[in-house]
Design a protein around this motif. Structure first.
Motif, PDB file in Angstrom:
ATOM      1  N   ILE A 272      36.644  36.638  43.415  1.00 11.48           N
ATOM      2  CA  ILE A 272      36.706  37.876  44.270  1.00 11.48           C
ATOM      3  C   ILE A 272      38.109  37.964  43.859  1.00 11.48           C
ATOM      4  N   ILE A 273      38.309  36.735  45.395  1.00  8.69           N
ATOM      5  CA  ILE A 273      39.635  37.176  45.788  1.00  8.69           C
ATOM      6  C   ILE A 273      40.997  36.823  45.128  1.00  8.69           C
ATOM      7  N   LEU A 274      40.972  36.516  44.260  1.00  4.12           N
ATOM      8  CA  LEU A 274      41.891  36.040  42.618  1.00  4.12           C
ATOM      9  C   LEU A 274      42.097  37.425  42.224  1.00  4.12           C
ATOM     10  N   LEU A 275      40.927  38.208  42.132  1.00  5.74           N
ATOM     11  CA  LEU A 275      40.801  38.941  40.958  1.00  5.74           C
ATOM     12  C   LEU A 275      41.250  40.062  42.167  1.00  5.74           C
ATOM     13  N   PHE A 276      40.985  40.354  43.579  1.00  2.82           N
ATOM     14  CA  PHE A 276      41.673  41.152  44.493  1.00  2.82           C
ATOM     15  C   PHE A 276      43.001  41.134  44.327  1.00  2.82           C
TER      16      PHE A 276
END
Length: 413
Positions: A272-276
Motif C-alpha cells: 500500500i505504501i509503495l503504490l501510494f
C-alpha cells in the motif's frame, strides 16, 4: 495493563487489513500505465539530410527536446522519447486513441514564415515569443501570436510598408492565411485565422511555441499497440504479482508461523505504501516496473527472514522471547542495511545511466527497497514486540523455533 499490548496490536492489524482491502484496487488502478500495459502508439522518426540542413548529433538532440515539448504540451500521458542510433528517435505515446492527430503534430517541421507579395520572407518562427489558441466572440478559432522585441519591430516595418496589400503566413511552405493589411501594426501582436476548430488552433499553437525542427524528419514506422495486447500484458503482470505474493505469504506462514503472519501483514502495508508513493510521484508503471516491485517484495521478505533467523538463534541460546526479539533485530539490522544499500546503489546507477523502461525498473526497485526496510525494521518489530508482550503465545515453536527442549519465556520487565 496486560491488555494494552494486545489492543495496540489488534488496532494496527485492523488498520493494515482495512486500508489494504479498501485502497489496493483504487490505488493500483489510478497509477499511470506505460505503452506495454495499456496500449498506445509507437512512432519511429528519422532525420533526413537536405540542402538547408544536414543531420548531426547536435541537431538530433535538439529534435528530441522539441519533440518532448510538443508531446508534453499536447497533454499526452507520460511519453517515452529517446534516441536510437545517429538519426532515429523512438516515441511511445501510451493511451493515445487517435494516433494520426499526434503523428501529424510530431511530423511537422513547423517552419513559420511571413512573406510579402513579392515572396520575400521578412519574419520567421525565431521572431515569435508566444502563441496561444483562442476563440473570438464570433466563435472563430484563431491563434494569437506575440513577437519578440526584434520581431515586433520587423512586423511593424512589414505592415507599414504593405498597407492595402496582403501578407502571407506560411507553415512548412503551405499558406495558412493571407490577410490584407489595413494599417500598420505596432503592438508586436497578431492573429492567425483559418483553424476549423479549437483543437486545430491548439495544435498549431503548440507547433509554433515549440519552434521549428532544425532538420527534416520522416516518420518511418508507426505501430499501434491495441488494447488486446496491452490487456494481455496487464493480466499476465497481475497474475505474476498474485502468484509471487501468494507464494511468499504461504512460505512465511509455513516456516515462521505467527512470526510469518506478522511479516505478511507488514508486506500488505509495504504494498500500500509503495503504490501510494508511486501515485504521489505520478509515476508511469511499465512491465519492467512491475518486475521491480515483485523483486523488491522479495527483498522485503529477505529482511524479515534475516530478522526471524537471528530471533530463532537467540531463543535457542536460551534467551527469553522478548530478549531474543530485541537481539534478533539488532543483529539483523547491519546485514539488512548493507544488502539493501548495495541494491539501492545499483538502482541509482540504472536510473542515471539507463533510459525508458530501465529507469522505470530502477525507480520501483529503489523505492521498494527503501520502503521494505522501513516496514521490516519498524512495523514488523512493533507488531512482534506487542505480540510477545501480550503473552498470547509463549511456546517458541509457535514462532517457528524448532527446539529439542522447550524454552520458557521469563518475566518481562
Amino acid at each position: 495493563m496486560k491488555q494494552n499490548p494486545l489492543l495496540k496490536l489488534l488496532a494496527v492489524i485492523i488498520v493494515i487489513v482495512g486500508v489494504f482491502a479498501a485502497f489496493i484496487a483504487p490505488l493500483a488502478g489510478s497509477i499511470r500505465q506505460g505503452l506495454d500495459l495499456q496500449g498506445g502508439t509507437h512512432v519511429v522518426l528519422e532525420g533526413v539530410d537536405t540542402e538547408q540542413a544536414q543531420v548531426n548529433d547536435d541537431a538530433m538532440n535538439r529534435v528530441v527536446k522539441i519533440m518532448e515539448k510538443r508531446v508534453n504540451e499536447l497533454g499526452l500521458t507520460e511519453p517515452i522519447i529517446q534516441r536510437e542510433g545517429e538519426r532515429r528517435i523512438i516515441i511511445e505515446l501510451p493511451g493515445v486513441k487517435d494516433p494520426d492527430k499526434a503523428i501529424a503534430v510530431l511530423g511537422k517541421t513547423a517552419m513559420l514564415e511571413f512573406k510579402d507579395e513579392e515572396g520575400n520572407t521578412v519574419l520567421s518562427g525565431t521572431d515569435l515569443k508566444d502563441a496561444r489558441e483562442q476563440t473570438t466572440q464570433n466563435n472563430q478559432n484563431e491563434v494569437a501570436i506575440e513577437f519578440t522585441d526584434e520581431g515586433a519591430q520587423k512586423f511593424a516595418d512589414l505592415t507599414s510598408a504593405n498597407v492595402g496589400r496582403t501578407i502571407a503566413i506560411l507553415l512548412d511552405g503551405e499558406v495558412l492565411t493571407a490577410p490584407r493589411v489595413n494599417e500598420p501594426i505596432t503592438g508586436g501582436k497578431a492573429v492567425i485565422t483559418g483553424s476549423r476548430n479549437l483543437e486545430e488552433a491548439h495544435n498549431l499553437a503548440v507547433l509554433l511555441r515549440s519552434g521549428a525542427l532544425p532538420v527534416k524528419v520522416d516518420i518511418i514506422e508507426t505501430r499501434t499497440v491495441g488494447p488486446t495486447l496491452g490487456q494481455d500484458s496487464k493480466d499476465k503482470s497481475v497474475f505474476a504479482f498474485t502468484v509471487g505474493v501468494g507464494a511468499i505469504f504461504v512460505f512465511m506462514l509455513l516456516f515462521y508461523r505467527v512470526s510469518g503472519l506478522i511479516a505478511n501483514l507488514s508486506l500488505m502495508a509495504y504494498v500500500i505504501i509503495l503504490l501510494f508513493v508511486l501515485k504521489l510521484l505520478d509515476a508511469t508503471l511499465t512491465l519492467p516496473g512491475v518486475a521491480g516491485i515483485i523483486l523488491s517484495i522479495g527483498m522485503a521478505v529477505d529482511a524479515n527472514v534475516l530478522i526471524f533467523e537471528h530471533f530463532k538463534e537467540e531463543v535457542k541460546a536460551g534467551k527469553t522471547l522478548r530478549m531474543a526479539m530485541d537481539s534478533g533485530f539488532k543483529r539483523a539490522f547491519t546485514t539488512i542495511f548493507d544488502s539493501n544499500l548495495t541494491t539501492i546503489i545499483a538502482a541509482a546507477v540504472l536510473f542515471f545511466f539507463g533510459t525508458g523502461p530501465i529507469r522505470g525498473f530502477a525507480i520501483t526497485l529503489g523505492l521498494g527497497v527503501v520502503i521494505s526496510m522501513f516496514t521490516a525494521i519498524t512495523l514488523t518489530q512493533f507488531m512482534l514486540k506487542h505480540l510477545i508482550a501480550a503473552r498470547l503465545f509463549t511456546d517458541p515453536r509457535i514462532y517457528g523455533v524448532s527446539l529439542s527442549h522447550k524454552a520458557k519465556d521469563g518475566d518481562m520487565k
